[in-house]
Design an enzyme around this catalytic site. Structure first.
Site, mmCIF file in Angstrom:
data_model
loop_
_atom_site.group_PDB
_atom_site.id
_atom_site.type_symbol
_atom_site.label_atom_id
_atom_site.label_comp_id
_atom_site.label_asym_id
_atom_site.label_seq_id
_atom_site.Cartn_x
_atom_site.Cartn_y
_atom_site.Cartn_z
ATOM 1 N N LYS A 34 49.738 6.190 3.178
ATOM 2 C CA LYS A 34 49.911 7.621 2.892
ATOM 3 C C LYS A 34 50.668 7.885 1.595
ATOM 4 O O LYS A 34 50.526 8.953 1.001
ATOM 5 C CB LYS A 34 50.595 8.327 4.060
ATOM 6 N N LEU A 38 51.829 0.994 -2.732
ATOM 7 C CA LEU A 38 51.749 0.091 -1.585
ATOM 8 C C LEU A 38 53.084 -0.617 -1.389
ATOM 9 O O LEU A 38 53.951 -0.593 -2.255
ATOM 10 C CB LEU A 38 50.637 -0.935 -1.811
ATOM 11 N N LYS A 51 68.223 -5.415 -2.762
ATOM 12 C CA LYS A 51 68.613 -6.707 -3.332
ATOM 13 C C LYS A 51 68.792 -6.603 -4.841
ATOM 14 O O LYS A 51 69.673 -7.254 -5.415
ATOM 15 C CB LYS A 51 67.561 -7.786 -3.040
ATOM 16 N N GLY A 144 55.289 0.929 10.575
ATOM 17 C CA GLY A 144 56.679 0.691 10.248
ATOM 18 C C GLY A 144 57.688 1.586 10.921
ATOM 19 O O GLY A 144 57.494 2.047 12.051
ATOM 20 N N GLY A 185 74.125 -0.804 6.328
ATOM 21 C CA GLY A 185 75.385 -0.179 5.947
ATOM 22 C C GLY A 185 76.288 -1.111 5.166
ATOM 23 O O GLY A 185 76.907 -0.714 4.171
ATOM 24 N N GLU A 203 82.078 2.086 12.954
ATOM 25 C CA GLU A 203 81.122 1.388 13.830
ATOM 26 C C GLU A 203 81.441 1.664 15.293
ATOM 27 O O GLU A 203 82.587 1.535 15.729
ATOM 28 C CB GLU A 203 81.166 -0.120 13.539
ATOM 29 N N ASP A 312 57.660 -3.188 12.663
ATOM 30 C CA ASP A 312 58.722 -2.313 13.167
ATOM 31 C C ASP A 312 58.249 -1.339 14.234
ATOM 32 O O ASP A 312 59.059 -0.803 14.990
ATOM 33 C CB ASP A 312 59.334 -1.498 12.015
ATOM 34 N N HIS A 444 73.954 -33.982 -3.287
ATOM 35 C CA HIS A 444 75.361 -33.676 -3.558
ATOM 36 C C HIS A 444 75.530 -33.386 -5.044
ATOM 37 O O HIS A 444 75.006 -34.121 -5.871
ATOM 38 C CB HIS A 444 76.240 -34.869 -3.172
#
Length: 466
Positions: A34, A38, A51, A144, A185, A203, A312, A444
């Site tokens: 919609k 995309l 990010k 979603g 958050g 919280e 989702d 290492h």
């Protein structure tokens, strides 16, 4: 009317990956979106832009706090150009969404812009600049989620905002109140904390990251307090009021006393809700439960046998990579293959710094299930690589079955934890024991040596470097 083997409604990571896999398997595929770009929430107003801002703000924080210690002398004042930072974020989004356009063309997937809604189980109406109708033998719902709120909060998108608005602010808040101490958050709170805002997290649960392992939550809480976050757990928000350019949040603490927070911005990040608005699912015989989720069976099939749902909009963690796995799963199921998803092995990541990552069971879950387990834990500060980069906070914790030594969960806080968790996923996918991992050579100096050391600690308590 165009006819397709598969139509995908929604172009987020679940939807576009499902479409690509269907096309790869020889199905004539369409995708309906919609919005004009995309990629869904993740690419446009979620994972990717957040990010980008986390990385930009991290560079700034390093410059003002750590460069001098590294022997880098910056003369003059280091300043934030928020407009340019937001513009760079947008360019990353544009490049990424443009990449999805390319993938659709490459895989010969027809893209429809508009709101997709079911006319019936095999016909979809698309309302965009014009109204179209397509026929689809099978459909994948990948619509979603949207940010949730609390019923008494008026999100004005100016001072009382969701994550979407937090990604494009015109100024750095003086005092950002964050309602919700979960992933979104904390990540966005850290962006603006680095840029100079005072940040207060409110919280409801008794700790931040309440769904993750308690040890991880405790460690990140300690680190964020060191970074001058004000964290208020066990606080029930009861009102959010805007007064001019101020926002006043009132909450009851665990003693039942009223506490007032006053800031210039309030980020409401209390989770997300499945998004099925305008889908007209009932016309196709698709059931939606009382939580707003599309109901599916173990094959991700809805109550209409030719319609599937992923991501989702169905049960489970709201994670882009979970949606991608489900998209591939449905495509391969439609092709007659026998794919599998182990939901226990889908990692969760928080992209604060230090990062937080986990896969498998928490200690609380193992206790609840009556599973006897052993714990191996190793501090990041004991690594040479951590000292070299000054990333000393955090640990890796390995939980293994007390009898068989099979790894049951891995939880970590530290630099590059988001990347390191993949090693734990691979190990657990192949049902490795803690000893298996402890006997693998790790380069290492690297951060991943902490995984080997934690596995050694779980194997007869024989970590080498503590």
């Amino acid at each position: 009317m165009n006819s397709y083997d598969v139509a995908v409604i929604g172009s987020g990571p679940g939807g576009y990956v499902a479409a690509i896999r269907c096309a790869q398997l020889g199905m004539k595929t369409a995708i309906i979106e919609k919005y004009s770009t995309l990629g869904g929430t993740c690419l446009n107003v979620g994972c990717i832009p957040s990010k980008a801002l986390l990385d930009s703000s991290h560079h700034y924080e390093d410059a003002i706090k750590h460069f001098e210690e590294h022997g880098i002398d910056i003369s003059g004042e280091v300043k934030v150009n928020l407009e340019k930072m937001i513009a760079r974020k947008q360019s990353v989004v544009d490049q990424t969404t443009g990449g999805i356009d390319f993938l659709m063309k490459k895989n010969k997937i027809d893209v429809y812009e508009g709101l997709g809604s079911f006319k019936d189980a095999t016909h979809i109406l698309i309302k965009g600049e014009k109204e179209e109708e397509i026929e689809a033998k099978n459909t994948i719902i990948a619509t979603g989620s949207k940010p949730s709120s609390l019923p008494f909060i008026n999100i004005d998108k100016e001072r009382v905002i969701t994550s979407t608005e937090a990604l494009k602010l015109k100024e750095v808040p003086k005092h950002l109140i964050v309602i919700g101490g979960g992933v979104i958050g904390l990540e966005l709170g850290q962006v603006y904390k680095r840029l100079g805002a005072e940040v207060s997290v409110v919280e409801y649960a008794d700790r931040i990251l309440p769904t993750m392992d308690a040890g991880v939550s405790k460690e990140l809480n300690k680190v964020l307090k060191k970074q001058k976050f004000k964290i208020n757990a066990s606080h029930k928000v009861k009102s959010v009021e805007r007064v001019g350019d101020d926002v006043i949040v009132k909450a009851d603490n665990k003693k039942g006393e009223e506490v007032e927070f006053k800031g210039d911005y309030c980020l409401v990040s209390v989770g997300r809700r499945p998004y099925t608005d305008g889908l007209n699912a009932e016309a196709a015989g698709v059931k939606i439960n009382d939580r707003g989720q599309v109901e599916v069976n173990d094959h991700l099939q809805t109550s209409a046998s030719n319609i599937y749902a992923i991501g989702d909009v169905i049960k489970g963690a709201m994670l882009a990579h979970k949606a991608e796995e489900e998209g591939v799963f449905v495509a391969e199921t439609l092709a007659g293959q026998k794919p599998h998803i182990d939901y226990n092995l889908i990692p969760g990541v928080v992209y604060t710094w230090p990062e937080v990552a986990a896969v498998g069971k928490t200690e609380a879950q193992l206790k609840e299930a009556g599973v006897e387990y052993k714990v191996g834990q190793f501090p990041m500060r004991a690594l040479g690589r951590s000292r070299a980069s000054m990333d000393l906070d955090g640990f890796v914790k390995v939980l293994a079955d007390k009898t068989t030594d099979e790894i049951l969960g891995v939880h970590m806080v530290g630099a590059r934890a988001a990347d390191m968790i993949a090693e734990a996923v691979v190990a657990m996918e192949y049902r490795a024991s803690a000893e298996d991992v402890s006997r693998m050579s790790h380069a290492h100096p690297t951060f991943t040596e902490a995984i080997k050391e934690a596995a050694l600690a779980a194997t007869d308590d024989r970590a080498l470097h503590v």
